[in-house]
Design a protein around this motif. Structure first.
Motif, PDB file in Angstrom:
ATOM      1  N   UNK A   1      -5.477  38.612 -20.604  1.00 34.14           N
ATOM      2  CA  UNK A   1      -4.990  39.520 -21.440  1.00 34.14           C
ATOM      3  C   UNK A   1      -5.011  40.443 -22.627  1.00 34.14           C
ATOM      4  N   UNK A   2      -5.111  39.521 -24.043  1.00 32.35           N
ATOM      5  CA  UNK A   2      -5.003  40.165 -24.541  1.00 32.35           C
ATOM      6  C   UNK A   2      -6.645  40.799 -24.963  1.00 32.35           C
ATOM      7  N   UNK A   3      -7.582  39.998 -24.527  1.00 31.52           N
ATOM      8  CA  UNK A   3      -8.726  41.395 -24.445  1.00 31.52           C
ATOM      9  C   UNK A   3      -9.059  42.139 -24.218  1.00 31.52           C
ATOM     10  N   UNK A   4      -8.079  42.052 -22.412  1.00 33.27           N
ATOM     11  CA  UNK A   4      -8.579  43.094 -21.861  1.00 33.27           C
ATOM     12  C   UNK A   4      -7.138  44.538 -22.750  1.00 33.27           C
ATOM     13  N   UNK A   5      -6.301  44.463 -22.929  1.00 35.14           N
ATOM     14  CA  UNK A   5      -5.513  45.496 -24.078  1.00 35.14           C
ATOM     15  C   UNK A   5      -5.772  45.590 -25.212  1.00 35.14           C
ATOM     16  N   UNK A   6      -6.729  44.303 -26.099  1.00 32.11           N
ATOM     17  CA  UNK A   6      -7.966  44.898 -27.072  1.00 32.11           C
ATOM     18  C   UNK A   6      -6.624  44.598 -28.392  1.00 32.11           C
ATOM     19  N   UNK A   7      -5.379  43.481 -28.230  1.00 35.38           N
ATOM     20  CA  UNK A   7      -3.510  42.954 -28.122  1.00 35.38           C
ATOM     21  C   UNK A   7      -3.764  42.650 -30.214  1.00 35.38           C
ATOM     22  N   UNK A   8      -3.633  43.101 -31.103  1.00 34.93           N
ATOM     23  CA  UNK A   8      -3.743  42.881 -32.663  1.00 34.93           C
ATOM     24  C   UNK A   8      -3.153  41.803 -32.504  1.00 34.93           C
ATOM     25  N   UNK A   9      -1.702  41.213 -31.772  1.00 36.08           N
ATOM     26  CA  UNK A   9      -1.852  39.573 -32.251  1.00 36.08           C
ATOM     27  C   UNK A   9      -1.489  39.217 -30.991  1.00 36.08           C
ATOM     28  N   UNK A  10      -0.772  38.086 -30.991  1.00 35.11           N
ATOM     29  CA  UNK A  10      -0.032  36.885 -29.721  1.00 35.11           C
ATOM     30  C   UNK A  10       1.141  36.333 -30.224  1.00 35.11           C
ATOM     31  N   UNK A  11       2.308  36.782 -29.801  1.00 35.79           N
ATOM     32  CA  UNK A  11       3.308  36.292 -29.586  1.00 35.79           C
ATOM     33  C   UNK A  11       4.213  35.348 -29.089  1.00 35.79           C
ATOM     34  N   UNK A  12       4.210  34.137 -29.789  1.00 36.99           N
ATOM     35  CA  UNK A  12       4.799  32.947 -28.647  1.00 36.99           C
ATOM     36  C   UNK A  12       5.612  32.383 -29.557  1.00 36.99           C
ATOM     37  N   UNK A  13       6.667  31.780 -28.730  1.00 35.36           N
ATOM     38  CA  UNK A  13       7.863  30.646 -29.011  1.00 35.36           C
ATOM     39  C   UNK A  13       7.280  29.756 -29.220  1.00 35.36           C
ATOM     40  N   UNK A  14       8.026  28.780 -30.146  1.00 33.73           N
ATOM     41  CA  UNK A  14       7.919  27.376 -30.603  1.00 33.73           C
ATOM     42  C   UNK A  14       8.009  26.812 -29.216  1.00 33.73           C
ATOM     43  N   UNK A  15       7.689  25.375 -28.499  1.00 34.17           N
ATOM     44  CA  UNK A  15       8.266  24.871 -27.417  1.00 34.17           C
ATOM     45  C   UNK A  15       9.925  24.311 -27.332  1.00 34.17           C
ATOM     46  N   UNK A  16      10.486  24.127 -26.228  1.00 34.61           N
ATOM     47  CA  UNK A  16      11.442  24.002 -26.373  1.00 34.61           C
ATOM     48  C   UNK A  16      12.128  22.281 -27.475  1.00 34.61           C
ATOM     49  N   UNK A  17      12.655  22.298 -27.742  1.00 35.33           N
ATOM     50  CA  UNK A  17      13.440  21.291 -28.811  1.00 35.33           C
ATOM     51  C   UNK A  17      13.949  19.763 -27.577  1.00 35.33           C
ATOM     52  N   UNK A  18      13.617  18.469 -27.494  1.00 33.17           N
ATOM     53  CA  UNK A  18      14.066  17.699 -26.782  1.00 33.17           C
ATOM     54  C   UNK A  18      12.986  16.690 -26.349  1.00 33.17           C
ATOM     55  N   UNK A  19      13.581  16.085 -25.342  1.00 38.90           N
ATOM     56  CA  UNK A  19      12.857  15.019 -24.637  1.00 38.90           C
ATOM     57  C   UNK A  19      12.114  15.240 -23.696  1.00 38.90           C
ATOM     58  N   UNK A  20      12.494  16.494 -22.896  1.00 36.42           N
ATOM     59  CA  UNK A  20      11.849  17.506 -22.118  1.00 36.42           C
ATOM     60  C   UNK A  20      10.979  17.760 -23.047  1.00 36.42           C
ATOM     61  N   UNK A  21      11.157  18.571 -23.476  1.00 31.72           N
ATOM     62  CA  UNK A  21       9.700  19.619 -23.813  1.00 31.72           C
ATOM     63  C   UNK A  21       8.651  18.670 -24.890  1.00 31.72           C
ATOM     64  N   UNK A  22       9.110  17.752 -25.140  1.00 35.86           N
ATOM     65  CA  UNK A  22       7.945  16.981 -25.960  1.00 35.86           C
ATOM     66  C   UNK A  22       7.290  16.378 -24.741  1.00 35.86           C
ATOM     67  N   UNK A  23       8.287  16.091 -23.852  1.00 37.35           N
ATOM     68  CA  UNK A  23       7.170  15.486 -22.588  1.00 37.35           C
ATOM     69  C   UNK A  23       6.008  16.793 -21.985  1.00 37.35           C
TER      70      UNK A  23
END
Length: 175
Positions: free
Chosen positions: A111-133
């Protein structure tokens, strides 16, 4: 707001997921506002694979699991759309919603290629065992993006850990 991909050309692409803290969306909106560019909010259903997508944002996807229903037209989660509207409406930042399917990193990069995005913004993974797994088995979307496409990836910390504290997936020091 618009569902048209061309509305996001040259803008900021932000990955959004249900239940994600709004700070990721707020930071992406702030960056889009600072740069005076549109914001594209994309969510990815990793349980389905992409069959085709259309200019109006419609995605046709099928489930990997044959026991899941074969609803072909993917629609953006109404609850997530409402949360996004609650954060973005009134900010003056033009935005659109995009439903994607398949591998999150690949789908976002495409999608970033399709729209020629300048940046991609993401969040870090959730903390804890579930996120780590989940990260152990699936890998980090941010890491995959950073190594597999040419755009800068901005990672918004969701649960920062103080300098002296261990990260949830780190082993305790040997005594």
């Amino acid at each position: 707001m618009t569902g048209n991909e061309s509305a996001g050309r040259g803008g900021i692409l932000v990955a959004v997921v249900p239940g994600q803290p709004v700070v990721v969306l707020e930071q992406a909106a702030r960056l889009a506002d600072d740069l005076d560019v549109p914001l594209v909010c994309a969510t990815v259903d990793p349980n389905r694979y992409l069959v085709s997508s259309y200019v109006d944002g419609t995605v046709v996807a099928l489930p990997y699991d044959p026991d899941l229903p074969e609803v072909e037209d993917e629609t953006f989660d109404p609850g997530l759309a409402e949360q996004i509207r609650g954060v973005l409406d009134g900010r003056g930042v033009p935005y659109s919603l995009q439903q994607l399917a398949g591998d999150p990193a690949w789908s976002l990069a495409r999608l970033a290629d399709d729209i020629d995005a300048r940046y991609i913004v993401v969040g870090t993974r959730e903390a804890g065992l579930r996120g780590s797994l989940r990260e152990f088995f699936n890998g980090s979307v941010a890491v995959h993006l950073a190594h597999r496409q040419h755009r800068p990836v901005i990672v918004v910390p969701l649960a920062p850990v103080a300098g002296g504290q261990r990260l949830p997936w780190e082993e305790p020091p040997l005594s």
